[in-house]
Design an enzyme around this catalytic site. Structure first.
Site, short mmCIF file in Angstrom:
data_model
loop_
_atom_site.label_atom_id
_atom_site.label_comp_id
_atom_site.label_asym_id
_atom_site.label_seq_id
_atom_site.Cartn_x
_atom_site.Cartn_y
_atom_site.Cartn_z
N ALA A 158 -5.66 1.21 -15.18
CA ALA A 158 -4.43 2.39 -16.19
C ALA A 158 -3.46 2.72 -14.35
O ALA A 158 -4.83 2.83 -13.90
CB ALA A 158 -5.01 3.05 -16.11
N LYS A 159 -2.74 2.85 -14.25
CA LYS A 159 -1.79 3.63 -13.06
C LYS A 159 -1.93 4.94 -13.76
O LYS A 159 -0.61 5.52 -14.23
CB LYS A 159 -0.39 2.60 -12.81
CG LYS A 159 -0.28 3.42 -11.53
CD LYS A 159 0.86 2.24 -11.30
CE LYS A 159 2.04 2.79 -9.88
NZ LYS A 159 1.09 2.95 -8.89
#
Ligand code: PMP
Length: 308
Positions: A158-159
């Site tokens: 996940a960014k």
């Protein structure tokens, strides 16, 4: 560098930059509860083109899904927002920063069940991330004393805003010690990634890059480079890499939307290969930047015209 423009897209509307405000008690300020993207728009002979824009927005939705963040916008609306904010600022090339974050919903870590995230999209000019010289001259990096996040602690797939505390430790330690950037190992001791970029090692005619299980962000530039390299006949292997692979490499380079393709000329003060950009890095840069001046055919359909 200050990232500013005249106009910003905020919760569905274009507004003056200064008008997009959030409260200091926003959940994201206290707990890092945001997910975001970095996207480039290039000024090409066929007009301004988003580079793999749809895939970046898909990754934003993937990051939101992992954290169960809900908001009111569809992918199509955000893609439209990206186009609108570039145009509103009169930009032909731009760095876009969409961010989804939890606003002022109270300080309980578990946000109320009806929480809808806020969504903003900024667009501004951003040149070469590690300096204009870096693309030709290469950069000096160190192996960080900080490991990247361990599996099943915080998902590096996940960014997410909070992940960048790890990136901050890596990059600021490197800068304090006179390097341009740091490279982190994962908690198994294998090479992971830079603070905001993926990493490739070249030996002979083969490119190696850490696999998704090495606590990396699945970079879109990483994927681009893998495909461009394979199209040029190089073998690309995604496998665990020991630290010494950096010292014994013929070439090392980093990839990212902001960083683009940056040669690494030394690691821990040991020269990489001849201590300057190598021929395979140069060939991949040429193929990559050629997409934007028209000298590389866009066979993968990566360039997306901005919506009207
Ligand atoms: N790793 C990290 C930690 C990053 O922040 C980035 C930049 N988004 C990358 C890798 C490269 O990803 P991309 O090529 O999709 O920009």
């Amino acid at each position: 560098m200050k990232s500013v423009a005249e106009t910003i897209w905020h919760n569905g509307a274009l507004m003056p930059w200064q008008a997009a405000q959030t409260h200091v008690m926003s959940h994201a300020v206290h707990y890092g509860t945001s997910v975001f993207e970095g996207i480039r728009v290039y000024d090409t002979p066929n007009g301004s083109m988003g580079f793999r824009l749809k895939e970046h927005i898909e990754r934003l939705f993937a990051s939101s899904k992992i954290y169960r963040f809900e908001h009111d916008f569809s992918a199509a609306q955000l893609i439209q927002g990206c186009s609108d904010v570039v145009r509103a600022n009169g930009l032909t090339s731009a760095y876009l920063r969409p961010v989804v974050f939890i606003g002022e919903v109270g300080l309980g870590i578990h946000p109320p069940a009806d929480t809808r995230c806020e969504v903003s999209i900024a667009a501004f000019e951003w040149g070469a991330y590690l300096g204009e010289d870096s693309l030709a001259q290469g950069v000096d990096v160190c192996v960080s004393s900080w490991n990247r996040l361990a599996a099943n602690t915080m998902p590096t797939g996940a960014k997410a805003g909070g992940n960048y505390l790890s990136s901050l430790l890596i990059t600021s330690e490197a800068r304090r010690n006179g390097f341009h950037e740091g490279i982190a190992l994962d908690t198994n001791g294998f090479i992971s990634e830079g603070a905001g970029a993926n990493l490739f090692v070249v030996r002979g005619q083969t490119l190696y890059t850490p696999p998704l299980t090495s606590s990396i962000l699945p970079g879109i530039t990483r994927d681009t480079v893998i495909k461009l390299a394979q199209a040029q006949g190089f073998t690309v292997r995604e496998e665990n890499l020991a630290r010494e692979a950096l010292y014994l490499a013929d070439e090392v380079f980093m990839t990212g939307t902001a960083a683009e393709i940056v040669p690494v000329r030394s690691v821990d003060r040991l020269p990489v290969g001849a201590g300057q950009r190598g021929p395979i890095t140069a060939a991949l840069q040429q193929a990559f930047f050629g997409l934007f001046d028209g000298s590389t055919a866009d066979t993968f359909g990566w360039l997306e015209p901005l919506s009207q």
